[in-house]
Motif scaffolding. Structure first.
Motif, short mmCIF file in Angstrom:
data_model
loop_
_atom_site.label_atom_id
_atom_site.label_comp_id
_atom_site.label_asym_id
_atom_site.label_seq_id
_atom_site.Cartn_x
_atom_site.Cartn_y
_atom_site.Cartn_z
N THR A 39 0.85 -1.20 0.00
CA THR A 39 0.00 0.00 0.00
C THR A 39 0.88 1.24 0.00
O THR A 39 0.62 2.21 -0.73
N ALA A 40 1.94 1.20 0.83
CA ALA A 40 2.84 2.35 0.90
C ALA A 40 3.49 2.62 -0.44
O ALA A 40 3.56 3.77 -0.90
N LEU A 41 3.94 1.56 -1.09
CA LEU A 41 4.61 1.74 -2.39
C LEU A 41 3.64 2.37 -3.40
O LEU A 41 3.99 3.32 -4.12
N PHE A 42 2.42 1.84 -3.44
CA PHE A 42 1.46 2.35 -4.42
C PHE A 42 1.09 3.80 -4.10
O PHE A 42 0.95 4.63 -4.99
N PHE A 43 0.94 4.09 -2.81
CA PHE A 43 0.61 5.46 -2.43
C PHE A 43 1.76 6.40 -2.79
O PHE A 43 1.55 7.53 -3.24
N LEU A 44 2.99 5.90 -2.64
CA LEU A 44 4.15 6.72 -2.99
C LEU A 44 4.15 7.02 -4.48
O LEU A 44 4.42 8.15 -4.90
N ILE A 45 3.83 6.01 -5.29
CA ILE A 45 3.79 6.22 -6.74
C ILE A 45 2.72 7.27 -7.08
O ILE A 45 2.96 8.19 -7.87
N GLY A 46 1.55 7.14 -6.45
CA GLY A 46 0.50 8.13 -6.67
C GLY A 46 0.95 9.51 -6.25
O GLY A 46 0.70 10.50 -6.94
#
Lengths: 679, 307
Positions: A389-396
């Motif tokens: 989740t953190a990785l995806f939120f970072l990409i966003g």
């Protein structure tokens, strides 16, 4: 691919949404089955929507279809042209991943709320938004618009046990219908002119329309559709309504529904009624600048994660309007090819914002479902418990902060290009508005990056600040697939900037006002280049060079210093015991920016201290700070408006005595006056 | 010969950047009547750090471990994409918006890394860094935009070529833009009056606060990247606003002369920075926005004069 395929896809699409909606209602007593049924059919519908839109955009399979009704003014006409196909594609992409996400996400509502009705409203909502993009008859459009408004209202108040959500829903309901009132007025004006509600007939019959009437249409459209798009100051419903809905719905609300306003502005002023005045475009530019700058400032002051994202939607609508406004201005000044550039930038940012904002809302939903709070101050350290989740939120976050090589950078680059072109406009007032618009876009970019450092850092980094955050764990696969898919899309839309922008330029060029115009840029698969050599950009190269130099640096450092020991140890604590109260909070992080922009944000500080001994005020027992920011538009626009409406109502209350004889007198007087006036 | 030019272009920034940091420190020491360390001291520091063991906070995540690499890699990419000693290279990355946003990328990760270890210092450093970075963006972008509009190109290499042959009437706006750029340069590079690069424990520090938890090779990478960033901005100031002396030929003497000229221009700038840092105090944090808005307004005026 043939037209038949596209049309079949449409039948499948509406069939799936209908079956999904009705089926979930039937299965309402079984949570698990209703969840599965509703979302699976939404997925099916979205996939057929994607196929239909791509076949239209890539292979030219556009079509229109009319089903007459028993009323002469209403016909169910569908016009699936490039513009409609593009917006349907945006909707289908987002609803696909949102529905996959929902499969698992909805589980935390099991037993609390009715899953069947969620599935019903969710499916009808998506179908309603789709119909808004497709309809080409004003009455049919208004039906679709209302379907979208009512179902989205139902979704906003879905978690009805929370008083706040019901209130947010009410505000949304009122605001959206004020907007609809203006839209109805607008279509009535057009009807009066041409005698038809059909978009094609309106388009054909508008030639002799007077400038005053055109201006009225423009203002009504700006208020009506601007309300839906959430432009400042008509946005007050948005930051409370979008966070109230379940997160996968918020993703569609923020990612797609607010774009229906943009879609209709494009449809009206670049397709149906060309011939804009210069000041329309300039007005849109000013509104875009204000919305983007204020949107990001309010987002900085916010520490409810979903409200923060909602404010960023306002900011991004502002950026989209900057592209659209420059397009309208260029059109009024007679630069058709630059108008295509502006519109392409605007459409590209629409697509990009939909992907990264949906991604961020899904990420926020994933966090909220594990921590049961939307307050960023109670998160912290979640990257350890929810790494993906953190990785995806970072990409966003990187995409929305316009960092290369993600997609947000390209559309902002293009918006900058179209604004820079405006500097060479012949009209000096237009020039200055372009300069200020570019300036506000520059500051918006920087502030958005600051805001997302805050949002990501306070949520995922450092140590957990609450018990809930300490016990969070990674979400289940369907949530991760939903987020992961969108995260990949942000990279893909950045990487293939060339082909996508040429498709969008083609879409822009297919509109009535921009026909026969040449786009000022040439795009190949890996780059976009302006014909006059002013600028060029290759997104694959940016990604490639970054990856390559990162690899080289990592390799050299490994060779040189790879053998050194790495010890893991406590953070330096200055000799005290570090706890999570010592790390920076979201409020603390943005406090300096809030202070700097105090003139706009009107932050207030209130301190309450309770002492151990009331006489000897040295040792405080409890020290409480309340930091707030006030909304200037509420203080200076809505409050006075509210007060004057109340005042007028109070005045007219005198007429209402409650005595039935007086009412009969009123009726008599009314009839008497009417008789005199009419006969 | 083209390969040689590319190799020099790629390596020039990382190779020379510690030297200029050393030179500024030396000049400052002289101005303070100290003898000061050798100008090669930054190189020795880097070597020392690379050879040391590392301590990483137990609260830190992969962001903390990864950030130094991406930050350094970005300064390499940007360093290779700006005009340094030659105008011959055509690099599609040299669009000034790409450069600005790539640098924003590195700031983004630096600020995240500052928050990652969960120390109070790091968080405040990040907050201040992002505040200053957000407000610098307007002035930085608009000062370069002035040049882009004058040169009718966003490519930094074309800008540096065309500014050299600009009519004298546009010198005034370019001069205004230069002042705007200079302010943004000091802010981005973390020099006085924005930040004190020489302090390690002062409550108002910005850059040093963020990197307080770093040690060993990662600290080396970040320090080196900061030096690179200084040289990048100094190089932009020198070659965009005073673009004379970029070589147009690929013979060895020409390249050597161009490199010498480049070093000379940066030396003058370094001298200016050192004198500035010795003669004024650091500004209060909430005075910085005024300065940054001045930078933006100057650039807007410059654009107004040029369009």
């Amino acid at each position: 691919m043939t037209e038949a395929l596209a049309q079949t896809c449409f039948v499948v699409l509406f069939f799936s949404f209908a079956v999904g909606a009705i089926g979930s209602l039937i299965l309402r007593n079984n949570d698990r089955l209703a969840d599965w049924w509703g979302n699976s059919f939404a997925i099916l519908g979205s996939i057929s929507g994607i196929i239909a839109s791509i076949s239209a955009l890539a292979f030219g399979n556009t079509f229109s279809y009319t089903l007459p009704s028993s009323f002469s003014i209403l016909s169910f006409s569908i016009n699936f042209d490039y513009l409609a196909a593009f917006f349907s594609l945006v909707l289908s992409l987002i609803s696909l991943f949102a529905s996959i996400f929902a499969l698992g996400y909805v589980k935390h509502f099991f037993g609390k709320y009715n899953i069947g009705s969620l599935g019903f409203f969710y499916n009808t909502f998506i179908a309603g938004v789709m119909l808004v993009f497709l309809s080409s008859n004003a009455i049919f459009f208004l039906i679709a618009w209302e379907l979208m408004a009512l179902t989205s209202y139902a979704l906003v108040v879905y978690e009805r046990h929370d008083e706040k959500n019901v209130k947010a829903g009410l505000l949304y309901f009122i605001m959206t219908h004020i907007g609809t009132a203006f839209i109805i007025l607008l279509f009535l004006l057009l009807f009066k002119q041409v005698g038809s509600f059909d978009f094609a007939a309106i388009k054909a019959g508008l030639a002799g329309m007077s400038p005053a009437l055109r201006t009225a249409v423009f203002i009504f459209a700006l208020i009506g559709f601007g309300m839906k798009a959430g432009i400042i100051p008509l946005h007050i419903w948005l930051p409370s309504a979008h966070p109230a809905a379940p997160s996968h719905v918020s993703a569609i609300l923020s990612g797609v529904m607010i774009k229906t306003g943009i879609y209709m502005l494009i449809r009206l002023f670049l397709d149906i009624m060309p011939g804009t005045s210069l000041w329309w475009g300039l007005a849109v530019l000013v509104i875009g600048s204000v919305s983007s700058l204020l949107g990001v400032l309010y987002a900085l002051a916010e520490h409810d994660i979903k409200r923060l994202l909602a404010y960023h939607s306002i900011e991004n609508i502002g950026i989209i309007l900057l592209g659209l406004g420059s397009s309208l201005t260029f059109l009024a000044l007679g630069f058709k090819s630059l108008a295509i550039l502006g519109l392409t930038a605007s459409l590209y940012h629409t697509l990009n914002h939909a992907t990264f904002k949906a991604l961020l809302f899904l990420g926020a939903g994933s966090v909220v479902s594990k921590t049961h709070t939307r307050n960023i101050e109670e998160y912290g350290g979640l990257i350890r418990f929810m790494p993906l989740t953190a990785l995806f939120f970072l990409i966003g976050s990187m995409a929305i902060s316009a960092l290369p090589p993600f997609n947000g950078f390209f559309s902002e680059w293009m918006t900058f290009q179209s604004l820079f072109r405006g500097f060479q406009a012949l009209n000096s007032m237009a020039q200055w508005i372009f300069v200020l618009a570019a300036g506000s876009l520059a500051f918006t970019g920087g502030l958005a990056a600051a805001c997302f450092v805050k949002a990501f850092g306070a949520t995922f980094l450092a140590r957990p600040r609450s018990e809930e955050a300490r016990h969070a764990h990674e979400s289940e696969p369907s949530l991760l697939v939903g987020m992961g898919g969108l995260a990949i899309l942000t990279l893909v839309f950045g990487f293939f900037a060339g082909p996508i922008s040429s498709v969008l330029a083609k879409t822009a060029g297919s509109l009535g006002a921009l026909k026969m115009a040449e786009a000022p840029m040439a795009a190949s698969w890996n780059s976009v280049r302006f014909a006059d050599g002013f600028a060029s950009l290759s997104m694959p190269l940016v990604l490639g060079v970054l990856a390559l130099s990162l690899a080289i640096v990592a390799f050299i450092v490994y060779l040189w210093a790879g053998g050194r020991k790495v010890r893991t140890c406590a953070t330096w604590d200055c000799g005290t015991t570090l706890d999570s109260r010592m790390e920076i909070t979201a409020t603390g992080f943005s406090r300096s920016i809030v202070t700097i922009f105090n003139g706009i944000l009107k932050s207030t500080k209130q301190q309450d201290i309770e002492y151990h001994d009331a006489d000897m005020r040295y040792f405080s027992k409890e020290n409480r700070f309340t930091l707030e920011t006030r909304d200037i538009y509420k203080d200076y626009l809505y409050e006075p408006l509210h007060r004057s409406v109340l005042k007028i109502s109070n005045f007219f209350k005198r007429v209402q005595t409650g005595n039935i004889n007086v009412y009969i007198l009123y009726i008599f007087l009314a009839i008497f006056i009417l008789l005199i006036a009419l006969v | 010969m083209t390969i040689l030019i590319w190799i020099i272009q790629l390596l020039l920034v990382p190779a020379l950047s510690p030297l200029f940091i050393g030179i500024i420190r030396k000049i400052k020491a002289k101005l303070q009547n100290r003898r000061g360390a050798s100008i090669c001291q930054p190189y020795r520091d880097l070597r020392k750090l690379f050879n040391k063991d590392e301590v990483i906070s137990e609260d830190a995540s992969w962001i903390f471990r990864f950030s130094p690499f991406i930050i350094f890699a970005i300064t390499l990419v940007v360093g290779a994409s700006i005009p340094l000693f030659t105008g011959l290279i055509s690099n599609p990355l040299s669009d000034f918006l790409v450069i600005i946003y790539l640098l924003a990328f590195s700031t983004f990760f630096l600020a995240l890394a500052g928050m990652d270890a969960g120390s109070a210092f790091g968080g405040f450093g990040s907050s201040r860094e992002m505040t200053v970075a957000a407000l610098t963006e307007g002035g930085l972008l608009f000062s370069l935009l002035t040049l882009a509009i004058a040169a009718k190109s966003m490519n930094l290499f074309s800008i540096s070529q065309k500014i050299a042959s600009l009519p004298s009437s546009s010198l005034f706006p370019v001069g205004l833009a230069f002042v705007g750029f200079l302010i943004a340069f000091l802010a981005e590079a973390g020099r006085f009056p924005f930040d004190n690069p020489a302090t390690h424990l002062e409550l108002t520090m910005i850059h040093e606060a963020m990197i307080l938890e770093y040690s060993g090779k990662r600290l080396a990478l970040i320090e080196w990247a900061a030096a690179n960033k200084f040289l990048i901005f100094a190089g932009l100031a020198a070659n965009l606003f005073f673009p004379w002396g970029l070589t147009g030929q690929v013979t060895l003497p020409h390249i050597a002369l161009a490199l010498l000229l480049f070093t000379g221009k940066i030396l003058v700038l370094s001298l200016g920075v050192a004198i500035l840092e010795s003669s004024i105090a650091k500004f209060r944090f909430f005075r910085l926005p005024d300065l940054l808005f001045v930078s933006f307004i100057l650039s807007v005026i410059a654009i107004g004069l040029i369009i």
